[in-house]
Design an enzyme around this catalytic site. Structure first.
Site, PDB file in Angstrom:
ATOM      1  N   ARG A  64       0.807  -1.219   0.000  1.00 33.85           N
ATOM      2  CA  ARG A  64       0.000   0.000   0.000  1.00 33.85           C
ATOM      3  C   ARG A  64       0.839   1.267   0.000  1.00 33.85           C
ATOM      4  O   ARG A  64       0.329   2.344  -0.280  1.00 33.85           O
ATOM      5  CB  ARG A  64      -0.967   0.021   1.177  1.00 33.85           C
ATOM      6  N   HIS A  76      -7.840  -1.477   4.663  1.00 34.70           N
ATOM      7  CA  HIS A  76      -7.308  -2.140   5.857  1.00 34.70           C
ATOM      8  C   HIS A  76      -8.190  -1.926   7.084  1.00 34.70           C
ATOM      9  O   HIS A  76      -7.843  -2.419   8.165  1.00 34.70           O
ATOM     10  CB  HIS A  76      -5.898  -1.637   6.158  1.00 34.70           C
ATOM     11  N   ASP A 136      -6.079  -8.069  10.014  1.00 34.80           N
ATOM     12  CA  ASP A 136      -6.468  -6.693  10.345  1.00 34.80           C
ATOM     13  C   ASP A 136      -7.854  -6.610  10.973  1.00 34.80           C
ATOM     14  O   ASP A 136      -8.069  -5.871  11.930  1.00 34.80           O
ATOM     15  CB  ASP A 136      -6.450  -5.817   9.082  1.00 34.80           C
ATOM     16  N   HIS A 142      -9.049  -1.535  14.157  1.00 35.75           N
ATOM     17  CA  HIS A 142      -9.235  -1.481  12.708  1.00 35.75           C
ATOM     18  C   HIS A 142     -10.707  -1.364  12.350  1.00 35.75           C
ATOM     19  O   HIS A 142     -11.053  -1.271  11.178  1.00 35.75           O
ATOM     20  CB  HIS A 142      -8.641  -2.724  12.039  1.00 35.75           C
ATOM     21  N   HIS A 169      -3.150   2.786  18.989  1.00 30.43           N
ATOM     22  CA  HIS A 169      -3.251   1.837  17.889  1.00 30.43           C
ATOM     23  C   HIS A 169      -1.975   1.007  17.781  1.00 30.43           C
ATOM     24  O   HIS A 169      -2.020  -0.211  17.630  1.00 30.43           O
ATOM     25  CB  HIS A 169      -3.524   2.564  16.571  1.00 30.43           C
ATOM     26  N   ASP A 173      -1.317  -2.968  17.926  1.00 31.39           N
ATOM     27  CA  ASP A 173      -0.675  -3.622  16.787  1.00 31.39           C
ATOM     28  C   ASP A 173       0.590  -4.358  17.177  1.00 31.39           C
ATOM     29  O   ASP A 173       0.822  -5.481  16.736  1.00 31.39           O
ATOM     30  CB  ASP A 173      -0.294  -2.586  15.728  1.00 31.39           C
TER      31      ASP A 173
END
Length: 292
Positions: A64, A76, A136, A142, A169, A173
């Site tokens: 991406r 995503h 994701d 997400h 976030h 992650d």
């Protein structure tokens, strides 16, 4: 994280800052590989030129940021415009932008995998997108619009007594997952996946996993992806931000917050991997039926 919000996040956060990191995606890939049946093993090996799922699980994040892959950035995530922490929920018509979102992307790339008019490379790319997006969609942030999916909630993460600044976030992650895995490598992900697989077979997930794939078949299009987004999004209210965003801003979340949420993150990785394996089995079965 509609187009304008994505532009904001891209300006302030490094590439890959809002996706399960290498460890998270590879863990999902390793778990899924364990659950592939014979037909799915042949199909995925053919389309990936022999590469295991874990090895290509982060391809979509790299793609991406290329010129050809810029179109895929909004795919995503889905932006739930809900009322955290009072009420969480995903509505496809409201939350999926005109450029698409993760729910429509999973449905689309599933269809593309079964399209004989496409080249092997195109179908392989579709498979790599599915591998990534099933990871994701299992990450709660997400599926949330608030604070650009948590990207603008600045928090601290303690390392060796010195807390470093990051955002919520990225904590979900990477920090939580890498702490669970005790590392940042494929080997660490594989080790984490083995424990998850054991729990899927004989432990805490054994009696839960069938419910994780009870949404129906791949023929339902966005049916299952929407259900998975809903499932992830509910944790934004119950676990990720149970008291709202402001109470977490500038706070160290590597202690009690991590302890409370590590089991949720681990379970979400288990869900992503198990669902991915079963989804690919369904695609392989549909491919076989189409050719007979």
């Amino acid at each position: 994280m509609k187009t304008s919000a994505f532009a904001l996040s891209a300006a302030f956060f490094a590439p890959g800052a809002y996706s399960w990191g290498l460890v998270g995606h590879a863990t999902v890939g390793y778990v899924a590989q364990h659950y592939l049946d014979g037909a799915a093993k042949i199909m995925t090996s053919h389309l990936l030129n022999g590469e295991p799922l874990a090895n290509v699980a982060s391809w979509a994040d790299t793609f991406r940021y290329t010129k050809d892959g810029q179109f895929s950035a909004p795919l995503h995530y889905i932006d739930a415009h809900d009322d955290v922490p009072k009420k969480c929920g995903v509505k496809l018509d409201r939350d999926c932008g005109p450029e698409g979102c993760i729910v429509t992307a999973i449905a689309n790339y599933t269809t593309r995998m079964l399209d004989d008019k496409l080249s092997k490379e195109e179908r392989g790319d579709a498979l790599k997108f599915i591998i990534h997006f099933l990871g994701d969609i299992s990450q709660p942030l997400h599926t949330e619009n608030l604070d650009v999916g948590g990207n603008t909630i600045t928090v601290k993460w303690g390392t060796e007594g010195a807390a470093s600044k990051t955002n919520l976030h990225s904590v979900w992650d990477r920090n939580i997952v890498e702490t669970l895995a005790e590392g940042t490598t494929l080997a660490a992900a594989e080790s984490l996946s083995k424990g998850i697989i054991e729990d899927l077979e004989n432990g805490i997930y054994k009696d839960l996993k069938d419910g994780w794939t009870s949404c129906g078949s791949i023929k339902r299009g966005t049916g299952c992806p929407k259900a998975w987004a809903q499932d992830s999004n509910k944790y934004v209210c119950s676990n990720v931000l149970p008291n709202g965003a402001d109470v977490l801003r500038d706070q160290d979340v590597s202690g009690e917050y991590y302890t409370a949420n590590a089991p949720i993150a681990r379970q979400q990785l288990a869900k992503g991997g198990y669902r991915l394996g079963k989804w690919l089995n369904s695609i392989a079965k549909a491919e076989q039926l189409k050719n007979h």
